[in-house]
Design an enzyme around this catalytic site. Structure first.
Site, PDB file in Angstrom:
ATOM      1  N   SER A   1       0.845  -1.199   0.000  1.00 60.21           N
ATOM      2  CA  SER A   1       0.000   0.000   0.000  1.00 60.21           C
ATOM      3  C   SER A   1       0.884   1.253   0.000  1.00 60.21           C
ATOM      4  O   SER A   1       1.709   1.419  -0.892  1.00 60.21           O
ATOM      5  CB  SER A   1      -0.966  -0.066   1.185  1.00 60.21           C
ATOM      6  OG  SER A   1      -2.005   0.859   1.049  1.00 60.21           O
TER       7      SER A   1
ATOM      8  N   ASP B   1      -9.378  -5.155  -4.833  1.00 60.89           N
ATOM      9  CA  ASP B   1      -8.497  -4.222  -4.128  1.00 60.89           C
ATOM     10  C   ASP B   1      -8.911  -2.776  -4.357  1.00 60.89           C
ATOM     11  O   ASP B   1      -9.280  -2.391  -5.466  1.00 60.89           O
ATOM     12  CB  ASP B   1      -7.070  -4.420  -4.644  1.00 60.89           C
ATOM     13  CG  ASP B   1      -5.998  -4.077  -3.632  1.00 60.89           C
ATOM     14  OD1 ASP B   1      -6.166  -3.091  -2.899  1.00 60.89           O
ATOM     15  OD2 ASP B   1      -5.001  -4.801  -3.590  1.00 60.89           O
TER      16      ASP B   1
ATOM     17  N   HIS C   1      -7.538  -5.888  -0.337  1.00 57.24           N
ATOM     18  CA  HIS C   1      -6.277  -5.176  -0.109  1.00 57.24           C
ATOM     19  C   HIS C   1      -5.272  -5.960   0.732  1.00 57.24           C
ATOM     20  O   HIS C   1      -4.143  -5.514   0.915  1.00 57.24           O
ATOM     21  CB  HIS C   1      -6.597  -3.839   0.571  1.00 57.24           C
ATOM     22  CG  HIS C   1      -5.508  -2.817   0.514  1.00 57.24           C
ATOM     23  ND1 HIS C   1      -4.864  -2.466  -0.656  1.00 57.24           N
ATOM     24  CD2 HIS C   1      -4.941  -2.048   1.487  1.00 57.24           C
ATOM     25  CE1 HIS C   1      -3.955  -1.528  -0.402  1.00 57.24           C
ATOM     26  NE2 HIS C   1      -3.985  -1.268   0.889  1.00 57.24           N
TER      27      HIS C   1
END
Length: 297
Positions: A107, A245, A272
């Site tokens: 991320s 995601d 995610h």
């Protein structure tokens, strides 16, 4: 498979007068150096998902970025820049004598990993970009697409609260909660390390760099785009993401097309956090990639 493991070593490192805490698991020259998401999250959720790599002979290192977890938490907003975090990451790598690493960024940690790879290419064996992007303006268009699935009335409601600054309103928070369960973690019960990181979130770095939530990017990274620079990253790259995601497969494909040596895997039942949502599929992909490049220069 992931499990919670006590670190073998806990290190306190000085970074420009501040204390940063790092955690090391296992031993050996094959180091997986983890950069977690956020910004502003402690490393617990990513650390606990990858410390199990010690079972395959890897050393795993993670750290609480400045402003998070056990590290110092200054309130100077000028500290919250990707350039300073790149320098911090290099300070930690050098202080621990890690040598060349398999750099794993998830991320926001992926954005950091990309800028780190462009700044310190000599420090990498491989680069692992998990659930991340290289083009923030493109991501914003993707997030608008995901939000649109809530329906035009809900999107209009969200836009009104964003315009008025009433982001704490219950109806706005309810919409964000739905998006989080669709696109951040699709498990009915989120794992304890995820909850632990979220419960200790420092919103200072997050709001300064990203924005008030996962679906509104207004911070100092809103215009960040490294796609034109990705051809300079010549080490082998593994890109992973979930089908659902928030940082979408389209974002992942955009990175893959620009990188000279990249593999991409999309996990069909994940959002995610495939390492928690789909571990049976995730770990074989990661271990296969690491194994192919074990002992690399």
């Amino acid at each position: 498979m992931w499990r919670e493991i006590e670190p073998d070593e806990r290190h306190v490192i000085e970074v420009d007068g501040h204390k940063v805490v790092a955690y090391s698991f296992g031993a050996g020259e094959e180091v997986v150096f983890c950069l977690n998401g956020g910004p502003g999250l402690p490393c617990d959720y990513l650390r606990e998902a990858h410390s199990c790599l010690i079972d395959q002979g890897y050393r795993v290192v993670a750290f609480d970025q400045l402003g998070t977890g056990a590290s110092d938490r200054p309130t100077d907003a000028s500290l919250w820049t990707i350039e300073r975090y790149v320098a911090e990451t290099e300070t930690v790598r050098r202080a621990l004598g890690l040598g060349k690493v398999h750099l794993l960024g998830h991320s926001w940690g992926g954005w950091l990993a990309i800028d780190y790879a462009l700044t310190h290419p000599e420090a990498l064996k491989t680069l692992i970009l998990e659930d991340t992007v290289a083009d923030m303006p493109h991501l914003v268009t993707e997030l608008e697409r995901l939000r649109a699935a809530l329906g035009p009335e809900t999107v209009a409601m969200m836009q009104r609260h964003e315009a008025e600054g009433s982001l704490a309103h219950p109806e706005y928070l309810a919409a964000i909660t739905i998006l989080n369960y669709r696109h951040v973690c699709r498990l009915a019960e989120w794992p304890a390390p995820v909850r632990r990181s979220l419960d200790d979130w420092n919103m200072g770095p997050y709001e300064t760099m990203q924005g008030p939530n996962e679906f509104l990017y207004v911070g100092n990274l809103k215009d960040w785009n490294r796609v034109p620079d990705l051809p300079r990253i010549t080490v082998p790259v593994l890109i992973t993401c979930g089908q659902h995601d928030e940082l979408t497969p389209a974002c992942a494909a955009r990175m893959k097309r620009a990188l000279p040596d990249a593999r991409l895997t999309v996990f069909p039942n994940s959002s995610h956090m495939p390492f928690y949502e789909e571990p049976g599929a995730y770990y074989p992909v990661l271990l296969d990639f690491l194994g192919r490049h074990r002992g690399g220069a």
